[in-house]
Scaffold this motif. Structure first.
Motif, mmCIF file in Angstrom:
data_model
loop_
_atom_site.group_PDB
_atom_site.id
_atom_site.type_symbol
_atom_site.label_atom_id
_atom_site.label_comp_id
_atom_site.label_asym_id
_atom_site.label_seq_id
_atom_site.Cartn_x
_atom_site.Cartn_y
_atom_site.Cartn_z
ATOM 1 N N HIS A 97 45.721 28.986 29.028
ATOM 2 C CA HIS A 97 44.397 29.214 29.618
ATOM 3 C C HIS A 97 44.530 30.036 30.897
ATOM 4 C CE1 HIS A 97 40.471 28.412 31.416
ATOM 5 N NE2 HIS A 97 40.062 27.973 30.233
ATOM 6 N N PHE A 98 45.520 29.708 31.718
ATOM 7 C CA PHE A 98 45.737 30.454 32.954
ATOM 8 C C PHE A 98 46.085 31.908 32.651
ATOM 9 C CE2 PHE A 98 48.311 32.123 36.412
ATOM 10 C CZ PHE A 98 47.553 31.783 37.523
ATOM 11 N N PHE A 99 46.852 32.127 31.603
ATOM 12 C CA PHE A 99 47.213 33.495 31.222
ATOM 13 C C PHE A 99 45.970 34.311 30.888
ATOM 14 C CE2 PHE A 99 48.307 36.649 27.960
ATOM 15 C CZ PHE A 99 49.272 37.383 28.636
ATOM 16 N N VAL A 100 44.997 33.686 30.227
ATOM 17 C CA VAL A 100 43.738 34.374 29.911
ATOM 18 C C VAL A 100 42.984 34.706 31.200
ATOM 19 C CG1 VAL A 100 41.495 34.166 28.764
ATOM 20 C CG2 VAL A 100 43.560 33.331 27.625
ATOM 21 N N SER A 101 42.893 33.735 32.114
ATOM 22 C CA SER A 101 42.223 33.983 33.400
ATOM 23 C C SER A 101 42.918 35.087 34.184
ATOM 24 C CB SER A 101 42.189 32.698 34.246
ATOM 25 O OG SER A 101 41.389 31.709 33.653
ATOM 26 N N GLN A 102 44.248 35.038 34.200
ATOM 27 C CA GLN A 102 45.021 36.050 34.911
ATOM 28 C C GLN A 102 44.803 37.432 34.295
ATOM 29 O OE1 GLN A 102 49.262 35.166 35.421
ATOM 30 N NE2 GLN A 102 49.722 37.304 34.983
ATOM 31 N N SER A 103 44.766 37.507 32.978
ATOM 32 C CA SER A 103 44.548 38.778 32.294
ATOM 33 C C SER A 103 43.170 39.347 32.614
ATOM 34 C CB SER A 103 44.700 38.598 30.779
ATOM 35 O OG SER A 103 45.979 38.101 30.450
ATOM 36 N N LEU A 104 42.166 38.472 32.625
ATOM 37 C CA LEU A 104 40.809 38.913 32.966
ATOM 38 C C LEU A 104 40.747 39.426 34.392
ATOM 39 C CD1 LEU A 104 38.805 35.991 31.297
ATOM 40 C CD2 LEU A 104 38.842 38.376 30.541
ATOM 41 N N LEU B 48 36.609 46.669 49.073
ATOM 42 C CA LEU B 48 37.930 46.108 48.781
ATOM 43 C C LEU B 48 37.947 44.597 49.013
ATOM 44 C CD1 LEU B 48 40.949 46.425 48.134
ATOM 45 C CD2 LEU B 48 41.328 46.917 50.564
ATOM 46 N N LEU B 49 37.320 44.139 50.094
ATOM 47 C CA LEU B 49 37.253 42.701 50.373
ATOM 48 C C LEU B 49 36.438 41.974 49.302
ATOM 49 C CD1 LEU B 49 36.704 42.736 54.250
ATOM 50 C CD2 LEU B 49 38.788 42.086 53.022
ATOM 51 N N ILE B 50 35.376 42.605 48.822
ATOM 52 C CA ILE B 50 34.568 42.016 47.746
ATOM 53 C C ILE B 50 35.421 41.817 46.496
ATOM 54 C CG2 ILE B 50 32.663 42.460 46.137
ATOM 55 C CD1 ILE B 50 31.188 43.826 48.478
ATOM 56 N N VAL B 51 36.238 42.816 46.165
ATOM 57 C CA VAL B 51 37.093 42.731 44.978
ATOM 58 C C VAL B 51 38.177 41.670 45.166
ATOM 59 C CG1 VAL B 51 38.738 43.975 43.520
ATOM 60 C CG2 VAL B 51 36.658 45.126 44.300
ATOM 61 N N ILE B 52 38.770 41.599 46.347
ATOM 62 C CA ILE B 52 39.802 40.582 46.616
ATOM 63 C C ILE B 52 39.222 39.180 46.452
ATOM 64 C CG2 ILE B 52 41.250 39.558 48.425
ATOM 65 C CD1 ILE B 52 41.681 42.405 49.501
ATOM 66 N N ASN B 53 38.045 38.966 47.020
ATOM 67 C CA ASN B 53 37.385 37.670 46.896
ATOM 68 C C ASN B 53 37.089 37.350 45.433
ATOM 69 O OD1 ASN B 53 36.057 35.281 47.926
ATOM 70 N ND2 ASN B 53 34.116 36.307 47.466
ATOM 71 N N TYR B 54 36.647 38.358 44.699
ATOM 72 C CA TYR B 54 36.358 38.186 43.271
ATOM 73 C C TYR B 54 37.606 37.734 42.508
ATOM 74 C CZ TYR B 54 36.287 39.769 38.436
ATOM 75 O OH TYR B 54 36.443 39.837 37.078
ATOM 76 N N VAL B 55 38.727 38.400 42.732
ATOM 77 C CA VAL B 55 39.967 38.077 42.026
ATOM 78 C C VAL B 55 40.385 36.636 42.295
ATOM 79 C CG1 VAL B 55 42.449 38.557 41.946
ATOM 80 C CG2 VAL B 55 40.817 40.450 41.883
ATOM 81 N N ILE B 56 40.271 36.205 43.543
ATOM 82 C CA ILE B 56 40.634 34.820 43.896
ATOM 83 C C ILE B 56 39.786 33.828 43.110
ATOM 84 C CG2 ILE B 56 40.646 33.105 45.753
ATOM 85 C CD1 ILE B 56 41.229 35.483 47.671
ATOM 86 N N GLN B 57 38.472 34.102 43.010
ATOM 87 C CA GLN B 57 37.584 33.185 42.295
ATOM 88 C C GLN B 57 37.913 33.129 40.809
ATOM 89 O OE1 GLN B 57 36.068 31.338 44.376
ATOM 90 N NE2 GLN B 57 36.540 32.768 46.034
ATOM 91 N N VAL B 58 38.274 34.267 40.204
ATOM 92 C CA VAL B 58 38.638 34.269 38.784
ATOM 93 C C VAL B 58 39.934 33.487 38.573
ATOM 94 C CG1 VAL B 58 39.272 35.702 36.794
ATOM 95 C CG2 VAL B 58 37.441 36.440 38.317
ATOM 96 N N TYR B 59 40.886 33.613 39.489
ATOM 97 C CA TYR B 59 42.126 32.859 39.391
ATOM 98 C C TYR B 59 41.877 31.354 39.467
ATOM 99 C CZ TYR B 59 45.960 36.222 39.249
ATOM 100 O OH TYR B 59 46.871 37.158 38.833
ATOM 101 N N ARG B 60 40.793 30.948 40.110
ATOM 102 C CA ARG B 60 40.483 29.523 40.225
ATOM 103 C C ARG B 60 39.878 28.935 38.954
ATOM 104 N NH1 ARG B 60 36.759 28.548 45.265
ATOM 105 N NH2 ARG B 60 36.898 26.434 44.421
ATOM 106 N N ASN B 61 39.468 29.798 38.005
ATOM 107 C CA ASN B 61 38.747 29.321 36.820
ATOM 108 C C ASN B 61 39.507 28.264 36.035
ATOM 109 O OD1 ASN B 61 36.511 30.869 37.291
ATOM 110 N ND2 ASN B 61 36.892 32.352 35.665
ATOM 111 N N THR B 62 40.801 28.484 35.816
ATOM 112 C CA THR B 62 41.567 27.536 35.000
ATOM 113 C C THR B 62 41.662 26.174 35.671
ATOM 114 O OG1 THR B 62 42.838 29.273 33.910
ATOM 115 C CG2 THR B 62 43.816 27.076 33.941
#
Length: 512
Positions: A311-318, A350-364
């Motif tokens: 599941h984490f691999f899917v979140s990381q890929s996204l 750039l900060l918006i994108v960084i924040n976005y990536v962190i939130q997606v990583y939290r999904n799993t």
């Protein structure tokens, strides 16, 4: 006898339908937002963002009741224990009726302070009437909605998704029509309320038809053991909900109070895009929560760990693909969509994108906490999370005067500085029974790969593709970005067991 679908089929069905429908919802929202800006302007757009944030903060009254009761439904649904299901649904109905009333009361109490949340002396017509309509829409959404939990817990969330999409589509058509006839924000909001009620009534009817045993059931009390478990989970989820809302739900309030209402409108164009992409990722990863909850009832620690890593691999890929696409395309898309005057500085994007990536990583981590009912173990998290976020926000906004960048840095600081690690600890310690250092390695390895790939792709695309303006140039850049990202992604991942597993699932699905 009709063969029952397995967890994998329900997972793919929920993810596939939810993602497809969400993409269509996204298209509708972009069209509606464009027309909204044209007829009502950026001030009302900012007001829309501000009031949405205020009501999201008030929704902490929900306190995670829904998540806690849905978790309690997994086992009785798997065992076909109808009396227990009825008891939980009746409890859920009472809880949500009280929540709706509580939000209404708190919302009215906020009204005298609305003018303090708008920077400067900007006047807005019908300010309090508009706020009351926002509040009404939020309150009525809690009535009838409790029945959605039964469908979701029964691994059929796609039914709710389809229902909501149809009502959203018709509501937006009617709203757009009235904007062309008469550009009135009050009428726009009244239409929204009508369709919110209609959508909830419809899903209630669907549940009554699919689960007739709950329609005329006698009043049943939840047994003490289940009641104690729900109370414990609610207390844990309550704190987590409060922390999350303080961090994510105060951005527009801070921007409106310390920058301007128009700045909220410009920033909300970015958040509309980023949140849309983030929600697509959530549709893919979070729509299988019920299947994981069903799996958790019987799985051992080893199988749980395998499932987590996949599941984490899917979140990381996204996060990898969407993060790089947003890095390259966010500013050009905003410029094409609403004009160059609405483009924020590159650092802010750039900060918006960084924040976005962190939130997606939290999904799993979020999905596993929900599925395994680990709410209680999060009870101290939000106190630290909210303290860090508010303290950093005030520091960056008042003495340092960093504006929107300060708000984003505060959210990044609380999310990556603390929350993502605490959530990982809860999952690894209580659900997987494995050392949390494994999670730390997963996070840092994924982020390092994304950082390297993002830098390479951004430099190559912006240096060698010099097309300026227009939708065609955006499409070309998006395609080239995807190809380059895919090459780097395969180089990073093709040897991992998770990559091979996801590939095998894809092949099996295509054969079917």
């Amino acid at each position: 006898m009709k063969k029952q679908r397995g967890r994998l089929e329900y997972s793919i069905m929920n993810s596939g339908i939810s993602t497809g429908i969400y993409i269509m919802r996204l298209l509708i929202q972009f069209i509606a937002r464009s027309i909204f800006i044209r007829f009502l302007g950026e001030t009302y757009l900012g007001l829309n963002g501000l009031f949405t944030n205020i009501l999201s903060l008030l929704s902490v009254s929900e306190l995670g009741v829904g998540s806690s009761i849905i978790f309690s439904l997994y086992k009785p649904i798997a065992l076909h224990d109808h009396p227990q299901i009825v008891a939980l649904m009746q409890l859920y109905r009472k809880a949500y009726n009280w929540i709706g009333v509580t939000i209404g009361v708190l919302g009215i109490a906020v009204m005298p302070f609305l003018h303090l949340m708008i920077h400067g002396s900007q006047h807005v017509d019908n300010l309090y009437l508009i706020y009351l309509l926002f509040l009404t829409n939020s309150v009525v959404s809690y009535f009838f909605t409790y029945k959605r939990s039964l469908i979701s817990a029964d691994q059929k969330a796609y039914i709710v998704t389809l229902n909501d999409f149809l009502f959203l589509l018709v509501a937006n058509i009617v709203q757009i029509t009235f904007l062309y006839i008469h550009a009135d924000f009050v009428i726009y909001l009244i239409i929204q309320i009508i369709f919110t009620i209609a959508g909830n009534v419809c899903i209630s009817w669907i549940v009554d038809r699919r689960y007739p045993y709950i329609q005329h059931a006698k009043a049943v009390k939840v047994d003490k053991a289940t009641s104690d478990e729900i109370k414990k989970n609610v207390l844990g989820n309550m704190s987590s909900t409060i922390g999350g809302q303080i961090v994510m739900g105060t951005d527009n309030i801070f921007i409106s109070s310390f920058v301007s209402l128009i700045a909220v409108g410009i920033y909300s164009n970015y958040t509309l895009i980023v949140n849309a992409v983030q929600n697509i990722c959530k549709q893919i990863t979070n729509s299988i929560t019920a299947s994981i909850g069903n799996f958790a009832v019987e799985a051992d620690a080893s199988r749980r760990n395998d499932l987590f890593r996949r599941h984490f691999f899917v979140s990381q890929s996204l996060a990898f693909f969407t993060g790089i696409e947003l890095l390259v395309l966010l500013d050009p898309f905003i410029s094409w969509w609403v004009g160059k005057g609405n483009v924020l500085p590159k650092v802010t994007a750039l900060l918006i994108v960084i924040n976005y990536v962190i939130q997606v990583y939290r999904n799993t981590g979020f999905v596993f906490i929900q599925s395994f009912g680990l709410f209680w173990y999060q009870r101290i998290k939000p106190v630290i999370e909210a303290t860090i976020n508010v303290a950093l926000s005030l520091l960056f906004l008042i003495p340092l005067k960093m504006g929107i960048n300060g708000v984003l840095l505060a959210t990044i600081g609380s999310s990556f500085g603390f929350v993502i690690w605490y959530e990982g600890y809860v999952v690894y310690h209580y659900a997987l029974q494995r050392p949390v250092r494994e999670y730390v390695v997963l996070i840092f390895r994924g982020i390092a790969q994304l950082f390297v790939a993002g830098a390479i792709v951004d430099i190559l695309v912006n240096r060698f593709i010099t097309l300026q303006g227009g939708l065609l140039s955006i499409i070309i850049k998006a395609f080239v970005t995807l190809i380059l990202s895919m090459i780097l992604y395969i180089l990073f991942s093709f040897k991992t067991p998770e990559f091979k597993y996801v590939l095998s699932v894809g092949k099996r699905f295509l054969k079917r």
